[in-house]
Motif scaffolding. Structure first.
Motif, PDB file in Angstrom:
ATOM      1  N   THR A   7       0.815  -1.221   0.000  1.00  0.00           N
ATOM      2  CA  THR A   7       0.000   0.000   0.000  1.00  0.00           C
ATOM      3  C   THR A   7       0.849   1.271   0.000  1.00  0.00           C
ATOM      4  O   THR A   7       0.327   2.350  -0.254  1.00  0.00           O
ATOM      5  N   GLY A   8       2.133   1.128   0.263  1.00  0.00           N
ATOM      6  CA  GLY A   8       3.014   2.293   0.273  1.00  0.00           C
ATOM      7  C   GLY A   8       3.888   2.411  -0.950  1.00  0.00           C
ATOM      8  O   GLY A   8       4.774   3.277  -1.016  1.00  0.00           O
ATOM      9  N   ASP A   9       3.630   1.578  -1.936  1.00  0.00           N
ATOM     10  CA  ASP A   9       4.500   1.548  -3.116  1.00  0.00           C
ATOM     11  C   ASP A   9       4.495   2.839  -3.930  1.00  0.00           C
ATOM     12  O   ASP A   9       5.417   3.106  -4.684  1.00  0.00           O
ATOM     13  N   LYS A  10       3.485   3.632  -3.781  1.00  0.00           N
ATOM     14  CA  LYS A  10       3.403   4.886  -4.543  1.00  0.00           C
ATOM     15  C   LYS A  10       3.746   6.109  -3.682  1.00  0.00           C
ATOM     16  O   LYS A  10       3.402   7.227  -4.019  1.00  0.00           O
ATOM     17  N   GLY A  11       4.425   5.864  -2.532  1.00  0.00           N
ATOM     18  CA  GLY A  11       4.911   6.969  -1.725  1.00  0.00           C
ATOM     19  C   GLY A  11       3.928   7.517  -0.715  1.00  0.00           C
ATOM     20  O   GLY A  11       4.142   8.603  -0.173  1.00  0.00           O
ATOM     21  N   GLN A  12       2.867   6.785  -0.436  1.00  0.00           N
ATOM     22  CA  GLN A  12       1.886   7.190   0.576  1.00  0.00           C
ATOM     23  C   GLN A  12       1.892   6.162   1.698  1.00  0.00           C
ATOM     24  O   GLN A  12       2.242   5.005   1.496  1.00  0.00           O
ATOM     25  N   THR A  13       1.512   6.592   2.880  1.00  0.00           N
ATOM     26  CA  THR A  13       1.358   5.692   4.017  1.00  0.00           C
ATOM     27  C   THR A  13       0.141   6.135   4.813  1.00  0.00           C
ATOM     28  O   THR A  13      -0.372   7.236   4.607  1.00  0.00           O
ATOM     29  N   SER A  14      -0.303   5.278   5.702  1.00  0.00           N
ATOM     30  CA  SER A  14      -1.495   5.585   6.506  1.00  0.00           C
ATOM     31  C   SER A  14      -1.120   5.912   7.934  1.00  0.00           C
ATOM     32  O   SER A  14      -0.284   5.236   8.539  1.00  0.00           O
ATOM     33  N   LEU A  15      -1.765   6.932   8.455  1.00  0.00           N
ATOM     34  CA  LEU A  15      -1.673   7.217   9.879  1.00  0.00           C
ATOM     35  C   LEU A  15      -2.710   6.367  10.596  1.00  0.00           C
ATOM     36  O   LEU A  15      -3.666   5.877   9.975  1.00  0.00           O
ATOM     37  N   ASP A  76      -7.050  14.119  14.438  1.00  0.00           N
ATOM     38  CA  ASP A  76      -8.434  14.459  14.139  1.00  0.00           C
ATOM     39  C   ASP A  76      -9.313  13.241  13.853  1.00  0.00           C
ATOM     40  O   ASP A  76     -10.532  13.338  13.944  1.00  0.00           O
ATOM     41  N   LYS A  77      -8.706  12.093  13.494  1.00  0.00           N
ATOM     42  CA  LYS A  77      -9.516  10.962  13.044  1.00  0.00           C
ATOM     43  C   LYS A  77      -9.331   9.677  13.830  1.00  0.00           C
ATOM     44  O   LYS A  77     -10.174   8.810  13.766  1.00  0.00           O
ATOM     45  N   SER A  78      -8.221   9.543  14.534  1.00  0.00           N
ATOM     46  CA  SER A  78      -7.953   8.275  15.204  1.00  0.00           C
ATOM     47  C   SER A  78      -8.888   8.081  16.387  1.00  0.00           C
ATOM     48  O   SER A  78      -9.047   8.964  17.226  1.00  0.00           O
ATOM     49  N   LYS A  79      -9.500   6.923  16.434  1.00  0.00           N
ATOM     50  CA  LYS A  79     -10.351   6.539  17.558  1.00  0.00           C
ATOM     51  C   LYS A  79      -9.649   5.499  18.436  1.00  0.00           C
ATOM     52  O   LYS A  79     -10.167   5.093  19.463  1.00  0.00           O
ATOM     53  N   MET A  80      -8.474   5.064  18.000  1.00  0.00           N
ATOM     54  CA  MET A  80      -7.743   4.035  18.708  1.00  0.00           C
ATOM     55  C   MET A  80      -7.200   4.582  20.030  1.00  0.00           C
ATOM     56  O   MET A  80      -6.709   5.700  20.090  1.00  0.00           O
ATOM     57  N   LYS A  81      -7.304   3.790  21.083  1.00  0.00           N
ATOM     58  CA  LYS A  81      -6.741   4.170  22.377  1.00  0.00           C
ATOM     59  C   LYS A  81      -5.233   3.932  22.312  1.00  0.00           C
ATOM     60  O   LYS A  81      -4.774   2.829  22.078  1.00  0.00           O
ATOM     61  N   ILE A  82      -4.488   4.996  22.499  1.00  0.00           N
ATOM     62  CA  ILE A  82      -3.031   4.941  22.423  1.00  0.00           C
ATOM     63  C   ILE A  82      -2.486   5.211  23.820  1.00  0.00           C
ATOM     64  O   ILE A  82      -3.005   6.073  24.538  1.00  0.00           O
ATOM     65  N   PRO A  83      -1.438   4.473  24.222  1.00  0.00           N
ATOM     66  CA  PRO A  83      -0.876   4.727  25.548  1.00  0.00           C
ATOM     67  C   PRO A  83      -0.435   6.187  25.688  1.00  0.00           C
ATOM     68  O   PRO A  83      -0.071   6.836  24.704  1.00  0.00           O
ATOM     69  N   ASP A  84      -0.490   6.672  26.906  1.00  0.00           N
ATOM     70  CA  ASP A  84      -0.121   8.059  27.167  1.00  0.00           C
ATOM     71  C   ASP A  84       1.287   8.149  27.726  1.00  0.00           C
ATOM     72  O   ASP A  84       1.758   7.248  28.417  1.00  0.00           O
ATOM     73  N   LEU A  85       1.913   9.259  27.433  1.00  0.00           N
ATOM     74  CA  LEU A  85       3.143   9.649  28.097  1.00  0.00           C
ATOM     75  C   LEU A  85       2.720  10.414  29.345  1.00  0.00           C
ATOM     76  O   LEU A  85       1.748  11.172  29.310  1.00  0.00           O
ATOM     77  N   HIS A  86       3.407  10.219  30.444  1.00  0.00           N
ATOM     78  CA  HIS A  86       3.014  10.834  31.712  1.00  0.00           C
ATOM     79  C   HIS A  86       4.099  11.769  32.231  1.00  0.00           C
ATOM     80  O   HIS A  86       5.274  11.618  31.889  1.00  0.00           O
ATOM     81  N   ASP A  87       3.701  12.692  33.085  1.00  0.00           N
ATOM     82  CA  ASP A  87       4.666  13.577  33.731  1.00  0.00           C
ATOM     83  C   ASP A  87       5.712  12.768  34.491  1.00  0.00           C
ATOM     84  O   ASP A  87       6.875  13.171  34.573  1.00  0.00           O
ATOM     85  N   ALA A  88       5.321  11.632  35.022  1.00  0.00           N
ATOM     86  CA  ALA A  88       6.259  10.769  35.762  1.00  0.00           C
ATOM     87  C   ALA A  88       7.377  10.252  34.861  1.00  0.00           C
ATOM     88  O   ALA A  88       8.493  10.000  35.342  1.00  0.00           O
ATOM     89  N   ASP A  89       7.103  10.089  33.569  1.00  0.00           N
ATOM     90  CA  ASP A  89       8.142   9.644  32.633  1.00  0.00           C
ATOM     91  C   ASP A  89       9.235  10.709  32.508  1.00  0.00           C
ATOM     92  O   ASP A  89      10.424  10.386  32.442  1.00  0.00           O
ATOM     93  N   ILE A  90       8.819  11.950  32.480  1.00  0.00           N
ATOM     94  CA  ILE A  90       9.765  13.071  32.416  1.00  0.00           C
ATOM     95  C   ILE A  90      10.517  13.182  33.742  1.00  0.00           C
ATOM     96  O   ILE A  90      11.748  13.343  33.765  1.00  0.00           O
ATOM     97  N   ALA A  91       9.795  13.053  34.836  1.00  0.00           N
ATOM     98  CA  ALA A  91      10.409  13.143  36.164  1.00  0.00           C
ATOM     99  C   ALA A  91      11.451  12.044  36.368  1.00  0.00           C
ATOM    100  O   ALA A  91      12.486  12.277  37.014  1.00  0.00           O
ATOM    101  N   LEU A  92      11.212  10.871  35.810  1.00  0.00           N
ATOM    102  CA  LEU A  92      12.182   9.781  35.929  1.00  0.00           C
ATOM    103  C   LEU A  92      13.518  10.171  35.289  1.00  0.00           C
ATOM    104  O   LEU A  92      14.583   9.947  35.875  1.00  0.00           O
ATOM    105  N   LEU A  93      13.464  10.760  34.110  1.00  0.00           N
ATOM    106  CA  LEU A  93      14.700  11.188  33.457  1.00  0.00           C
ATOM    107  C   LEU A  93      15.425  12.231  34.300  1.00  0.00           C
ATOM    108  O   LEU A  93      16.655  12.181  34.440  1.00  0.00           O
ATOM    109  N   GLU A  94      14.675  13.164  34.849  1.00  0.00           N
ATOM    110  CA  GLU A  94      15.281  14.203  35.685  1.00  0.00           C
ATOM    111  C   GLU A  94      15.927  13.594  36.928  1.00  0.00           C
ATOM    112  O   GLU A  94      17.054  13.953  37.286  1.00  0.00           O
TER     113      GLU A  94
END
Length: 182
Positions: A7-15, A76-94
């Motif tokens: 499906t990407g042979d013509k230089g397009q891909t899907s989000l 604008d279109k995705s209905k899929m539940k995607i994992p979230d990045l959390h403030d704790a992830d940033i705090a861990l690096l710090e």
């Protein structure tokens, strides 16, 4: 399941959400760069570093997959539940940077990349991370992305710099400092 779909042979891909975009679309460039960064982190993990750092880098790889999924979704279109990045992830690096810095000499000069292979890989990953951050900032000007993504990438590049310094001590390498010629 086949890996290739043609499906990407013509230089397009899907989000996620079904929107078709050209493969050079900024959103694709951002998550592709995050994927590149993730690969470099995998390379660092294979360089004989201690188990603690390996486990932390594995956690970072997981967070980068979360970032990649978020960036791969059409806000604008995705209905899929995607994992979230959390403030704790940033705090861990710090927190980890603060812990590493307790055992490092004061930084009095700019540090040039190098020292040994794993230290150099950390610097390459840091540069790729900075590129991912710049691309994410550019994307955020015209499209929604969670602001924690750019913050995380900013902290991660700093973390990779401090990790390079820690590994310089760990491997008893010489820190490659920049002393400007006057």
């Amino acid at each position: 399941m086949k890996i290739y779909t043609k499906t990407g042979d013509k230089g397009q891909t899907s989000l996620i959400g079904g929107t078709r975009v050209p493969k050079y679309h900024l959103r694709i460039e951002v998550y592709g760069t995050v994927d590149e960064l993730n690969s470099y982190i995998g390379l660092i993990m294979c360089q004989g570093i201690d188990n603690y750092d390996q486990q932390l880098l594995k956690e970072i790889q997981d967070r980068l997959f979360t970032i990649g999924a978020s960036l791969a979704a059409d806000p604008d279109k995705s209905k899929m539940k995607i994992p979230d990045l959390h403030d704790a992830d940033i705090a861990l690096l710090e927190k980890e940077m603060d812990l590493m810095n307790e055992n490092l000499p004061d930084l009095k000069h700019f540090v040039l990349p190098g020292g040994n292979t794993v230290i150099s890989y950390c610097h390459i990953a840091r540069c790729v991370c900075r590129r991912a951050e710049r691309l994410a900032v550019a994307l955020a000007e015209n499209s929604f992305i969670d602001e924690r993504i750019t913050i995380y990438l900013n902290r991660l590049s700093d973390y990779l710099f401090v990790l390079a310094r820690k590994l310089t001590v760990y491997f008893n390498a010489e820190e490659n400092i920049w002393i400007p010629r006057v």
